[in-house]
Design an enzyme around this catalytic site. Structure first.
Site, PDB file in Angstrom:
ATOM      1  N   HIS A   1      65.066  -6.071  44.962  1.00  0.00           N
ATOM      2  CA  HIS A   1      64.884  -6.049  46.419  1.00  0.00           C
ATOM      3  C   HIS A   1      64.195  -4.726  46.724  1.00  0.00           C
ATOM      4  O   HIS A   1      64.826  -3.720  47.027  1.00  0.00           O
ATOM      5  CB  HIS A   1      66.230  -6.138  47.137  1.00  0.00           C
TER       6      HIS A   1
ATOM      7  N   ALA B   1      75.395  -5.230  50.200  1.00  0.00           N
ATOM      8  CA  ALA B   1      74.090  -5.224  50.859  1.00  0.00           C
ATOM      9  C   ALA B   1      73.499  -3.832  51.001  1.00  0.00           C
ATOM     10  O   ALA B   1      72.336  -3.693  51.360  1.00  0.00           O
ATOM     11  CB  ALA B   1      74.186  -5.872  52.235  1.00  0.00           C
TER      12      ALA B   1
ATOM     13  N   ASP C   1      70.393  -3.789  44.342  1.00  0.00           N
ATOM     14  CA  ASP C   1      70.599  -4.249  42.969  1.00  0.00           C
ATOM     15  C   ASP C   1      71.396  -3.224  42.169  1.00  0.00           C
ATOM     16  O   ASP C   1      72.295  -3.575  41.395  1.00  0.00           O
ATOM     17  CB  ASP C   1      69.246  -4.517  42.303  1.00  0.00           C
TER      18      ASP C   1
END
EC number: 1.1.1.27
Length: 320
Positions: free
Chosen positions: A179, A122, A127
């Site tokens: 993201h 996370a 990515d």
């Protein structure tokens, strides 16, 4: 993996705001019988373990303690949230060089412990760091998963729920791609109670421009939160809990995660946000969404942005 039947063990690496929020969400849901917290700040991990322990009488019994990388040996899941935080005015991609260095110092001791479970990453830029975890670990790609666009998709569903006055859980819509700043809403496949979102929008006088504005608000929501309170952590902590639950309970749930591309969307050798089936063995299947031509271009452009930063970051790390 834990040798005890029905005994599941999770190791959290990184006990900052995101990590501790994830730990709290896991305790609240009663997920996993053993939960280990690893961080360089030992007093904090010990304090959080003691604090979370006090919740057991209201949730479920669980062994919670401050640990070391060696505790990963028999873990089912290692969750990595450790990294430099995103500062106001800083993009997630700006974090890449700092956090690649931090990540390289984490993955090796986890693997050296004998860990043979699943990695869930996370730390931002997620990515890129998920790809790096896969590379550093040598693990199969289906056992290295990123949080991807899970949080962003939740933000989109919440925003659409507010717009159309429906429960966000009844909205099936995904943010895809990075993201970060190049992410996009896959409106062509989005539905509310089986009906296409664009049809519902048209009936209620919501224009394509309104939907684009809503998408932009989702894309920038993290910056709004960071500017107001310094960091985002409750949303992502809960998203990580949801992915963990799908893994530990072998749910075969379709969730938006960071997955390795092997030809899907015309992409290769990159981790990027897409719906996928998540279960006990990790990422079981990528659900390749039937994107519109415009959305497919956005997906490919997002991947190109990520790949350039990834390659530059890994090259710099190798030259040190």
């Amino acid at each position: 993996m834990s040798s005890m039947p029905n005994h599941q063990k999770v190791v959290l690496v990184g006990d900052g705001a995101v990590g501790s929020s994830y730990a709290f969400a896991m305790a609240q849901q009663g997920i996993a019988e053993e939960f280990v917290i690893v961080d360089v700040v030992k007093d904090r991990t010990k304090g959080d373990a003691l604090d979370l322990e006090d919740a057991q009488a209201f949730t479920a019994p669980k062994k919670i303690y401050s640990g070391e990388y060696s505790d990963c040996k028999d873990a089912d899941l290692v969750v990595i949230t450790a990294g430099a935080p995103q500062k106001p005015g800083e993009s997630r991609l700006d974090l890449v060089n700092k956090n690649l260095n931090i990540l390289s110092s984490i993955v090796k001791p986890v693997v050296d412990s004998g860990f043979d479970g699943i990695f869930l990453v996370a730390a931002n830029p997620v990515d890129i760091l998920t790809y790096a975890t896969w590379k550093f670990s040598g693990f199969p790609k289906d056992r290295v998963i990123g949080s991807g666009t899970s949080l962003d998709s939740s933000r989109l569903r919440v925003a659409l729920g507010k717009q159309f006055n429906v429960d966000p859980r009844s909205v099936d819509a995904y943010i895809m791609g990075e993201h970060g700043d190049s992410e996009f809403a896959a409106y062509s496949t989005a539905t509310i109670g089986t009906r296409p979102v664009r049809d519902v929008a048209k009936e209620q006088g919501v224009s394509d421009e309104d939907l684009a504005k809503l998408e932009d608000g989702v894309r920038n929501k993290a910056y709004d939160i960071i500017n107001l309170k310094g960091a985002t952590f409750y949303g992502i902590g809960t998203a990580l809990m949801r992915i963990s639950k799908a893994i530990l309970r072998d749910e075969n749930a379709v969730l938006p995660v960071g997955a390795y591309m092997d030809g899907q969307y015309g992409l290769n050798d990159i981790y990027i946000g897409t719906p996928a089936v998540i279960g006990g063995t990790g990422l079981k299947q990528i659900i390749e969404s039937p994107l519109s031509a415009d959305e497919l271009k956005k997906m490919q452009d997002s991947a190109a942005t990520l790949k350039k930063v990834l390659n530059d970051g890994l090259a710099e790390l190798e030259n040190k």
